[in-house]
Scaffold this active site. Structure first.
Site, short mmCIF file in Angstrom:
data_model
loop_
_atom_site.label_atom_id
_atom_site.label_comp_id
_atom_site.label_asym_id
_atom_site.label_seq_id
_atom_site.Cartn_x
_atom_site.Cartn_y
_atom_site.Cartn_z
N HIS A 207 0.81 -1.22 0.00
CA HIS A 207 0.00 0.00 0.00
C HIS A 207 0.84 1.27 0.00
O HIS A 207 0.28 2.37 -0.01
CB HIS A 207 -0.97 0.00 1.19
N TYR A 385 -1.83 -8.08 -7.79
CA TYR A 385 -1.53 -8.18 -6.36
C TYR A 385 -2.76 -8.16 -5.46
O TYR A 385 -2.64 -7.99 -4.25
CB TYR A 385 -0.58 -7.05 -5.94
#
Length: 600
Positions: A207, A385
């Site tokens: 992230h 992902y």
């Protein structure tokens, strides 16, 4: 003719060949059809449209020539003939432990690691090529870092079908597709023994560079660093960073709760954090990534890295008492970037791969190779992902199981249990298998639906085109993809053609390698993105990779010796069981927490 004569004349013969002709599209196609919809150019050749129904393949430096870049040059032919298949290489790397124990103890390990890094990284174009707005080389694609790059140009807008020319004119409903093929019936644990500590690390780590812009659209990113810059710890802009910094001794702001260091509240560090309404500011923790309040597992890592940053600052301050706040902060950040990359390669990727070859983080392996120390995150990497099958049905901490409703945005769990107890619990709970389909919990299935919808908005090319781009053979049937008949027949009914299968469903529905977390395509596509992004970091360059960059030998050794266990146990009062792998059931179970040794 001598062998030397052949080698000298062969390139000259290629020069005498006429350039690729401008060809008409398939004569059986109704006019006018964009000929590039057929994806005629092979081996990374570039399709250029002329007029309405003609095209030309640019085969420059592909190692192939001919109208569609299908005729190999002699060295290309030799290389492809001798190259083993990806499945064979995977078999070799995951069998014969005694042989790999020998390899890992010799210079051969470095040779193989250099080969892995160069072969994988060379599959990623650098500088970047395309983006959501430009399916051709442009200065905007290169210079505007607000875009994700893309590996393959989008499906042309004027194609007969959504995926080019194959398949049905309408793609299956994304929600139906997800419920039918991705929704979990029964939890399937990862056969490699991956745990929730790994799953939360994956979310926390990625992230920092997967931050799609909600305002601009799915082709744009707010993570302008495009790599391991630790923006999820320090913020993705200077204003946020300044709000999180203490501006004393290089440290970040923190608060003391129950005698332990935790991230500050948003009252103390007024940054935007995404919490539900009704949660008071004093209960909202402020960290670099605004969404980390969602899961206690993410906030565990945020807390650990905060403690590590401030610990490193203390070490640097002792070494360099004349340094000011800014230099201490910046040097500590570089050290943490190095620690992150070391842990990711040697433990995180190692766990994912299942290889007996012991992976090694050593930037000097590439100093003699042609390598560019910059990176651009690709939208395909972002799509790939979304590993939500890792998440379990519920979250076990001590004797209690927490449902999703109890776990999400739980602002008290971290402080109530403490870092050690949560790390121990997450390290012991198995994560789910990613590949093979039907393993996403119903609470988070909507994420998969959104990913499929996003890929359609981005007009990603079919799954088989990506397999070819990354050096794999395209699948010829859905049964070959899935390894079974029932799911294959349903997919055939929905898509009509294996060459029309979408990118993300293909990755998640592909049959897994034996005793593996996912299949061939996830490895062969994901590894190049990962390794290029990690080793393309500037700290891995010859200019940066030296002791002075990290404040001397003390800081440099912190990077070189970093491990997940050190990261946790040097920042906690007791040392829990910490690993990316569940405990070995054949060994006697150790106590939940231990006192950390003075040297780890």
């Amino acid at each position: 003719m001598s062998r030397q004569g052949i080698s000298l004349r062969f390139p000259l013969l290629l020069l005498l060949l006429s350039p690729s002709p401008v060809l008409p599209a398939d004569p059986g196609a109704p006019a006018p059809v964009n000929p590039c919809c057929y994806y005629p150019c092979q081996h990374q050749g570039i399709c250029v449209r002329f007029g309405l129904d003609r095209y030309q393949c640019d085969c420059t430096r592909t190692g192939y020539y001919g109208p569609n870049c299908t005729i190999p040059e002699i060295w290309t032919w030799l290389r492809t003939t001798l190259r083993p298949s990806p499945s064979f290489v995977h078999f070799l790397l995951t069998h014969g432990r005694w042989l790999w124990d020998f390899v890992n103890a010799t210079f051969i390990r470095d040779k193989l690691m250099r080969l892995v890094l160069t072969v994988r990284s060379n599959l990623i174009p650098s500088p970047p090529t395309y983006n959501v707005a430009h399916d051709y080389i442009s200065w905007e694609s290169f210079s505007n870092v607000s875009y994700y790059t893309r590996i393959l140009p989008s499906v042309p807008r004027d194609c007969p079908t959504p995926m080019g020319t194959k398949g049905k004119k309408q793609l299956p409903d994304a929600e139906f597709l997800s419920r039918r093929f991705l929704l979990r019936r029964k939890f399937i644990p990862d056969p490699q023994g991956t745990n929730l500590m790994f799953a939360f690390f994956a979310q926390h780590f990625t992230h920092q560079f997967f931050k799609t812009s909600g305002k601009m659209g799915p082709g744009f990113t707010k993570a302008l660093g495009h790599g391991v810059d630790l923006g999820h710890i320090y913020g993705d802009n200077l204003e946020r960073q300044y709000q999180l910094r203490l501006f004393k001794d290089g440290k970040l702001k923190y608060q003391m709760l129950n005698g332990e260091v935790y991230p500050p509240s948003v009252e103390e560090a007024p940054v935007l954090m995404h919490y539900p309404r009704g949660i008071p500011p004093q209960s909202q923790m402020a960290v670099g990534q605004e969404v980390f309040g969602l899961l206690p597992g993410l906030m565990v890592y945020a807390t650990i890295w905060l403690r590590e940053h401030n610990r490193v600052c203390d070490l640097l301050k002792a070494e360099h008492p004349t340094w000011g706040d800014e230099q201490l902060f910046q040097t500590a950040r570089l050290i943490l970037i190095g620690e992150t990359i070391k842990i990711v390669i040697e433990e995180y990727v190692q766990q994912l791969s299942g290889y007996f070859l012991q992976l090694k983080f050593d930037p000097e392996l590439l100093f003699g190779a042609q390598f560019q120390y910059r990176n651009r995150i690709a939208m395909e990497f972002n799509q790939l992902y979304h590993w939500h099958p890792l998440m379990p049905d519920s979250f076990r901490v001590g004797p209690q199981d927490y449902s999703y409703e109890q776990f999400l945005f739980n602002t008290s769990m971290l402080v109530d249990y403490g870092v050690e107890a949560l790390v121990d619990a997450f390290s012991r709970q198995p994560a789910g298998r990613i590949g093979g389909g039907r393993n996403i919990d119903h609470h988070i299935l909507h994420v998969a639906v959104d990913v499929i919808k996003e890929s359609r908005e981005l007009r990603l090319q079919p799954f088989n085109e990506y397999r070819k781009r990354f050096g794999m053979k395209p699948y010829t049937s859905f049964q070959e993809l899935t390894g079974e008949k029932e799911m294959a027949a349903e997919l055939e009914e929905l898509y009509g053609d294996i060459d029309a299968l979408e990118f993300y469903p293909g990755l998640l529905l592909e049959k897994c390698h034996p005793n593996s977390i996912f299949g061939e395509s996830m490895i062969e596509m994901g590894a190049p993105f990962s390794l290029k992004g990690l080793l393309g970091n500037p700290i891995c360059s010859p200019e940066y990779w030296k002791a002075s960059t990290f404040g001397g030998d003390v800081g440099f050794n912190l990077v070189k010796t970093a491990t997940l266990k050190k990261l946790v146990c040097l920042n906690t009062k007791t040392c829990p069981y910490v690993s990316f792998h569940v405990p070995d059931p054949h060994r006697e179970d150790r106590p939940g927490v231990e006192r950390p040794p003075t040297e780890l």
